[in-house]
Motif scaffolding. Sequence first.
Motif, PDB file in Angstrom:
ATOM      1  N   LEU A  88       0.837  -1.212   0.000  1.00 11.78           N
ATOM      2  CA  LEU A  88       0.000   0.000   0.000  1.00 11.78           C
ATOM      3  C   LEU A  88       0.865   1.252   0.000  1.00 11.78           C
ATOM      4  N   LEU A  91       1.998   1.862  -3.425  1.00 12.61           N
ATOM      5  CA  LEU A  91       0.896   2.319  -4.268  1.00 12.61           C
ATOM      6  C   LEU A  91       0.566   3.780  -3.999  1.00 12.61           C
ATOM      7  N   PHE A  92       0.632   4.192  -2.724  1.00 11.25           N
ATOM      8  CA  PHE A  92       0.157   5.535  -2.392  1.00 11.25           C
ATOM      9  C   PHE A  92       1.270   6.559  -2.220  1.00 11.25           C
ATOM     10  N   ARG A  94       2.868   7.165  -5.053  1.00 15.27           N
ATOM     11  CA  ARG A  94       2.864   7.684  -6.429  1.00 15.27           C
ATOM     12  C   ARG A  94       2.290   9.095  -6.402  1.00 15.27           C
ATOM     13  N   ARG A  95       2.690   9.892  -7.396  1.00 16.47           N
ATOM     14  CA  ARG A  95       2.107  11.219  -7.464  1.00 16.47           C
ATOM     15  C   ARG A  95       0.693  11.092  -8.002  1.00 16.47           C
ATOM     16  N   SER A  96      -0.284  11.429  -7.192  1.00 17.34           N
ATOM     17  CA  SER A  96      -1.670  11.300  -7.620  1.00 17.34           C
ATOM     18  C   SER A  96      -2.504  12.282  -6.817  1.00 17.34           C
ATOM     19  N   PHE A  98      -5.391  11.987  -5.629  1.00 23.18           N
ATOM     20  CA  PHE A  98      -6.233  11.452  -4.566  1.00 23.18           C
ATOM     21  C   PHE A  98      -5.446  10.703  -3.503  1.00 23.18           C
ATOM     22  N   PHE A 101      -6.260  11.453   0.097  1.00 23.32           N
ATOM     23  CA  PHE A 101      -7.603  11.001   0.437  1.00 23.32           C
ATOM     24  C   PHE A 101      -7.636   9.488   0.645  1.00 23.32           C
ATOM     25  N   HIS A 102      -7.023   8.746  -0.271  1.00 21.86           N
ATOM     26  CA  HIS A 102      -6.985   7.276  -0.151  1.00 21.86           C
ATOM     27  C   HIS A 102      -6.266   6.847   1.118  1.00 21.86           C
ATOM     28  N   MET A 104      -6.002   8.491   3.831  1.00 21.82           N
ATOM     29  CA  MET A 104      -6.823   8.783   5.001  1.00 21.82           C
ATOM     30  C   MET A 104      -7.866   7.678   5.205  1.00 21.82           C
ATOM     31  N   ILE A 105      -8.468   7.232   4.108  1.00 16.39           N
ATOM     32  CA  ILE A 105      -9.477   6.175   4.221  1.00 16.39           C
ATOM     33  C   ILE A 105      -8.854   4.903   4.786  1.00 16.39           C
ATOM     34  N   ILE A 106      -7.678   4.537   4.275  1.00 16.21           N
ATOM     35  CA  ILE A 106      -7.064   3.281   4.707  1.00 16.21           C
ATOM     36  C   ILE A 106      -6.595   3.373   6.154  1.00 16.21           C
ATOM     37  N   VAL A 173       1.390   4.095   6.932  1.00 16.77           N
ATOM     38  CA  VAL A 173       1.805   5.474   7.197  1.00 16.77           C
ATOM     39  C   VAL A 173       3.282   5.538   7.593  1.00 16.77           C
ATOM     40  N   ALA A 177       6.287   7.388   5.332  1.00 17.72           N
ATOM     41  CA  ALA A 177       7.246   8.350   5.871  1.00 17.72           C
ATOM     42  C   ALA A 177       8.672   7.894   5.573  1.00 17.72           C
TER      43      ALA A 177
END
Lengths: 291, 274
Positions: A88, A91-92, A94-96, A98, A101-102, A104-106, A173, A177
């Motif tokens: 994860l 995946l998160f 990457r420059r995107s 959302f 937001f993603h 935060m949900i996870i 998270v 970092a």
Amino acid sequence: MNARKTYPLWFSFGALGLYFMLFFFPCLLGLFYSFTDWNSFRPELNFVGLANFRNLFRGNTPYLLYFGNTLKFTFFTTLWKTLVGFALALLFTRRSRFADFHRMIIFSPQVLSFLIVGLVFRSLLHPSTGFVNLALDALGLGVLKQRWLTDLAWVWKSIIAVDTWKGVGYVMVVFIAGIKAIPASYHEAAIVDGASFLQRVVRISIPMLVPSIMVVTVLNFTYGFRVFDIIYVLTNGGPGYASGVMNTGVYKEFSKGDYGMGTTLSTVLFFFITAVSWFIIRGMRAKEVEA
Amino acid sequence: MNLRRSLSRASLGLLSWLVALAFLLPVAVILINSFKSGAEAADMSLALPAKLAVSNYEAVYKAGNLLTTFLNSALYGAGSSALVVALVLAAAFPLSRRKGRASGAIYFFIVLGTALPMNYIAVMKVMKALALINTRLGMVLLYAAINIPISLFIAYGYISTLPREIDEAAVIDGCSPVQLFIRVIAPLLTPIASTVFVLDFMATWNDFIMPLYFLNSTSKWPMTLGVYNFFGMYQTQWNLVSADIVLTSLPVLLVFVFGQKYIVGGITAGAVKG
């Protein structure tokens, strides 16, 4: 400047005193009570020597199973949270638009109570009215339906999956970092040299994340050894004793009024965790000396 | 080449959304079912309710003793977190500044508590002896004791980043140790105080082990135990249970949304530093 005068130790006595009185001292007291037959039926206390500890190893008691289950839970939740959390994190980062937001949900299950998460999944995993089995039916995959929390073959898989769902956001998270702290030039240089994505993950990201992986593992271990909430709510240690762990065992003894046996289980866990911590700290010191 | 790259970009984007949805799904099921009638919620599906049964929330509010449990949770959370912030910041300051053996030992001894298991049954004995069992004060003190180790760990790391020159200047200007801490250092610690407060508040709000062991009068129960008890009584009415779950989670989710910066900051400060 005199450090002793400027930074008086008594500033720390409040925290030290409260922690000692309501946390550490009871651990010692529990050691004392584990040699007694303390219970809720009779007021007097008798010394029974090692009888409680011998009880651990008697064939007709579930205590060894609890211990094994605790290790099993700890190992598999640590493994899955680390693997999924790492995937994860990749995946998160990457420059995107959302990504925040993603993330935060996870992460959000992390802030819910274990009690809430347990109740939610008891509903979702209910064999006849639960969302999971209903969805499988609706997709024409009825053969895959299971009694998720009462079938011996599935109960541990379900518990581990639910616990991973709740805790993986935290690991993610920490890894994000860690990944962001890797200098971009490392990856740029590797790309110039023609390294593929996979090669960069294996040769750059993972080695650079070793400190984060160690921290996450220590946290997952200390959580796993002490787990109570999620198992108590999902299965209460059932079916039978199959999913019982040390701390659900302590609560069972407490409810029965067998306080002596309950503190014995807590004491065993106390010494086990102390021993593991000692090895971990020694290992880390050795690493520091090498480096 | 370009086509391939944009294809892989699109598929990774899709994957991100799918993963996020998978994490959202359980919450969505509960939220939808909290607005269903009893008959509709017999199946916990994603089917939308025919009409919004807001009455579920009224029923839960009345039956679940919600106001009392909410106030109890708020008291335990705010009371213990405030106590921890005061005690831990005061402790972390000398412990992280001094390099001696005694301060090192005290720090290590307290931080050990992040790993050790609580001996609940023996704690009960101590609480009884101190006349704290089944009292709100006892709960506040107990939660404070549990949260001290991790909070000290976080605060200790933060204080080591403050330059010592500040202390020296204050001492030369004639500050006593207490003045130095309260007038000079404490104001600089507001960010870490917020982090510690938010993390402890959430941990306390979410806990239900302590009341399970140490509170037997329902009037002192926090929200978590209230919802568990409610579930025991209304197991078959998942619309009501769902509404109760939503109401119990709402406060802590709000704290999360508004205090996100502090939470993630606390986690990474504690974890990445190691």
